[in-house]
Enzyme design. Structure first.
Site, PDB file in Angstrom:
ATOM      1  N   GLU A 189      -1.773  -3.306  -8.655  1.00 56.54           N
ATOM      2  CA  GLU A 189      -3.124  -3.117  -8.122  1.00 56.54           C
ATOM      3  C   GLU A 189      -4.147  -3.988  -8.863  1.00 56.54           C
ATOM      4  O   GLU A 189      -5.077  -4.503  -8.262  1.00 56.54           O
ATOM      5  CB  GLU A 189      -3.539  -1.649  -8.226  1.00 56.54           C
ATOM      6  CG  GLU A 189      -2.640  -0.711  -7.440  1.00 56.54           C
ATOM      7  CD  GLU A 189      -3.235   0.683  -7.354  1.00 56.54           C
ATOM      8  OE1 GLU A 189      -3.041   1.459  -8.310  1.00 56.54           O
ATOM      9  OE2 GLU A 189      -3.894   0.974  -6.341  1.00 56.54           O
ATOM     10  N   GLU A 204      -4.954   4.524   0.192  1.00 57.02           N
ATOM     11  CA  GLU A 204      -3.836   3.580   0.355  1.00 57.02           C
ATOM     12  C   GLU A 204      -3.326   3.633   1.801  1.00 57.02           C
ATOM     13  O   GLU A 204      -3.004   2.599   2.391  1.00 57.02           O
ATOM     14  CB  GLU A 204      -2.700   3.876  -0.621  1.00 57.02           C
ATOM     15  CG  GLU A 204      -3.077   3.915  -2.104  1.00 57.02           C
ATOM     16  CD  GLU A 204      -3.689   2.645  -2.664  1.00 57.02           C
ATOM     17  OE1 GLU A 204      -3.939   1.691  -1.913  1.00 57.02           O
ATOM     18  OE2 GLU A 204      -3.927   2.635  -3.893  1.00 57.02           O
ATOM     19  N   HIS A 252      -9.314   2.662  -8.260  1.00 57.64           N
ATOM     20  CA  HIS A 252      -7.901   2.962  -8.575  1.00 57.64           C
ATOM     21  C   HIS A 252      -7.562   2.429  -9.962  1.00 57.64           C
ATOM     22  O   HIS A 252      -6.894   3.088 -10.760  1.00 57.64           O
ATOM     23  CB  HIS A 252      -6.950   2.325  -7.556  1.00 57.64           C
ATOM     24  CG  HIS A 252      -7.199   2.756  -6.146  1.00 57.64           C
ATOM     25  ND1 HIS A 252      -6.564   2.201  -5.067  1.00 57.64           N
ATOM     26  CD2 HIS A 252      -8.027   3.707  -5.641  1.00 57.64           C
ATOM     27  CE1 HIS A 252      -6.990   2.787  -3.964  1.00 57.64           C
ATOM     28  NE2 HIS A 252      -7.881   3.697  -4.281  1.00 57.64           N
ATOM     29  N   GLU A 262     -10.094  -0.277  -4.639  1.00 58.13           N
ATOM     30  CA  GLU A 262      -9.111  -0.667  -5.657  1.00 58.13           C
ATOM     31  C   GLU A 262      -9.718  -0.701  -7.053  1.00 58.13           C
ATOM     32  O   GLU A 262      -9.030  -0.426  -8.035  1.00 58.13           O
ATOM     33  CB  GLU A 262      -8.476  -2.022  -5.319  1.00 58.13           C
ATOM     34  CG  GLU A 262      -7.593  -2.020  -4.078  1.00 58.13           C
ATOM     35  CD  GLU A 262      -6.391  -1.091  -4.152  1.00 58.13           C
ATOM     36  OE1 GLU A 262      -5.944  -0.758  -5.269  1.00 58.13           O
ATOM     37  OE2 GLU A 262      -5.908  -0.677  -3.081  1.00 58.13           O
ATOM     38  N   GLU A 282       0.843  -1.208   0.000  1.00 52.31           N
ATOM     39  CA  GLU A 282       0.000   0.000   0.000  1.00 52.31           C
ATOM     40  C   GLU A 282       0.874   1.253   0.000  1.00 52.31           C
ATOM     41  O   GLU A 282       0.573   2.241  -0.663  1.00 52.31           O
ATOM     42  CB  GLU A 282      -0.909   0.020   1.236  1.00 52.31           C
ATOM     43  CG  GLU A 282      -1.842  -1.176   1.378  1.00 52.31           C
ATOM     44  CD  GLU A 282      -2.946  -1.214   0.334  1.00 52.31           C
ATOM     45  OE1 GLU A 282      -3.094  -0.249  -0.436  1.00 52.31           O
ATOM     46  OE2 GLU A 282      -3.656  -2.239   0.285  1.00 52.31           O
ATOM     47  N   TYR A 304      -4.252  -3.176  11.455  1.00 56.40           N
ATOM     48  CA  TYR A 304      -5.274  -3.559  12.436  1.00 56.40           C
ATOM     49  C   TYR A 304      -5.433  -5.091  12.475  1.00 56.40           C
ATOM     50  O   TYR A 304      -5.513  -5.694  13.547  1.00 56.40           O
ATOM     51  CB  TYR A 304      -6.565  -2.839  12.046  1.00 56.40           C
ATOM     52  CG  TYR A 304      -7.851  -3.210  12.747  1.00 56.40           C
ATOM     53  CD1 TYR A 304      -7.894  -3.470  14.122  1.00 56.40           C
ATOM     54  CD2 TYR A 304      -9.049  -3.251  12.029  1.00 56.40           C
ATOM     55  CE1 TYR A 304      -9.100  -3.771  14.735  1.00 56.40           C
ATOM     56  CE2 TYR A 304     -10.248  -3.544  12.637  1.00 56.40           C
ATOM     57  CZ  TYR A 304     -10.276  -3.815  13.983  1.00 56.40           C
ATOM     58  OH  TYR A 304     -11.466  -4.109  14.581  1.00 56.40           O
TER      59      TYR A 304
END
Ligand code: FE
Ligand code: MN
Length: 324
Positions: A172, A100, A209, A206, A69, A109
């Site tokens: 990606e 990102e 993107h 994504e 990322e 996380y």
């Protein structure tokens, strides 16, 4: 022209020249989400019951995605943003860069929640040859963007397109989709459902993107037909094929033995299938001709809705334009 050094008048948002970029910005803002709103307690219980090979797959995916990322953000900041003139494209890139960062935090996380050795996880991409090779591939094309590149020259424009194909289409558009498919395959087995919801949000981002990158590449080629030679087209196709080979090696490390319902061959067939879709989106014929082994992916992610969105949004903006 979307490429070039911005003039003072390029600092005005209006008139918008690239409506697709502005539409994608607004769609991206509407998709805003926050990882910590997704509770992972049940997933932690699932994780504890998993086999060592399943745990390895989850950990290995996070070990690749977490730095990836940040690598995408470097590619955007150093290799794309400085060479675009259109403010509407800059708006979109600013939102993508936040996304990102948000994905990096989402995977962080997950790494914090599951009982994983974080130091070990963070070192995986520094020590695993198949991941190092993927990172070196991206770094090679980004490197050219930071070495006295003249964006007004044909060579400079070609370097920018190569960089876009490497990090946007390959990283990606192929590597990430392969990883998402693996991550979502756990939900097919009633495992890691909330983690899968998080991945759904990432996929939603994504897919925009990818849409932005594809539109940008096609716009550059349309506006600069002199760079779109037969040799350059062949080179672009080879970048995609090399990306598939790198992912094949990586998937063998992801699944040294395979787990219930999925193994390296299955994932690599999906990689070849998705690479053909990317080739078609770039205007090439398919190269691999593999069927999609993961048909369930089409219903798991709302890719179709996103495809339709573009048309729906265009119609909406036409209505807006009539009002002015
Ligand atoms: Fe991302
Ligand atoms: Mn992305």
């Amino acid at each position: 022209m979307i490429l070039g050094k911005p003039l003072e008048e390029d600092m005005n948002l209006r008139p918008i020249h690239y409506q697709w970029a502005y539409d994608l910005y607004n769609q991206a803002v509407a998709n805003t989400w926050f990882p910590h709103e997704i509770a992972l307690g049940e997933d932690l219980e699932d994780f504890k019951k998993m086999s060592e090979d399943e745990k390895h797959a989850v950990s290995f995916l996070m070990s690749f995605f977490n730095p990836a990322e940040l690598i995408v953000n470097r590619s955007l900041a150093l290799g794309v943003y400085p060479y675009l003139k259109a403010p509407e494209a800059h708006l979109y890139l600013a939102k993508q860069m936040w996304e990102e960062a948000n994905h990096c935090q989402a995977f962080e996380y997950v790494l914090e929640t599951f009982p994983l050795d974080k130091d070990k996880a963070f070192n995986v991409h520094l020590e695993t040859p198949s991941i190092k090779a993927k990172e070196a591939f991206i770094a090679k094309y980004l490197g050219r963007m930071t070495e006295n590149l003249d964006i007004e020259s044909a060579a400079g424009k070609q370097d920018l397109v190569r960089n876009l194909v490497a990090f946007n289409i390959v990283m990606e558009g192929i590597w990430f989709y392969s990883g998402f498919m693996v991550a979502l395959s756990f939900r097919q087995k009633q495992q890691l459902k909330n983690f899968a919801s998080m991945v759904d949000w990432v996929v939603r981002d994504e897919s925009l993107h990818l849409k932005f990158g594809l539109n940008l590449i096609l716009t550059i080629l349309e506006e600069n037909p002199e760079i779109a030679t037969t040799e350059f087209a062949e080179e672009i196709k080879q970048i995609v094929i090399e990306g598939v080979q790198l992912e094949n090696a990586y998937n063998k490390d992801l699944f040294p033995r395979g787990i219930s319902g999925i193994n390296a061959d299955y994932v690599n067939q999906y990689v070849r299938y998705i690479a053909d879709r990317r080739l078609e989106e770039l205007g090439f014929e398919p190269h691999f001709h593999d069927a999609n082994p993961a048909q369930w992916m089409a219903t798991e992610t709302d890719t179709l809705e996103l495809v339709n969105f573009f048309e729906a949004q265009n119609t909406k903006y036409e209505v807006d334009n009539h009002a002015h």
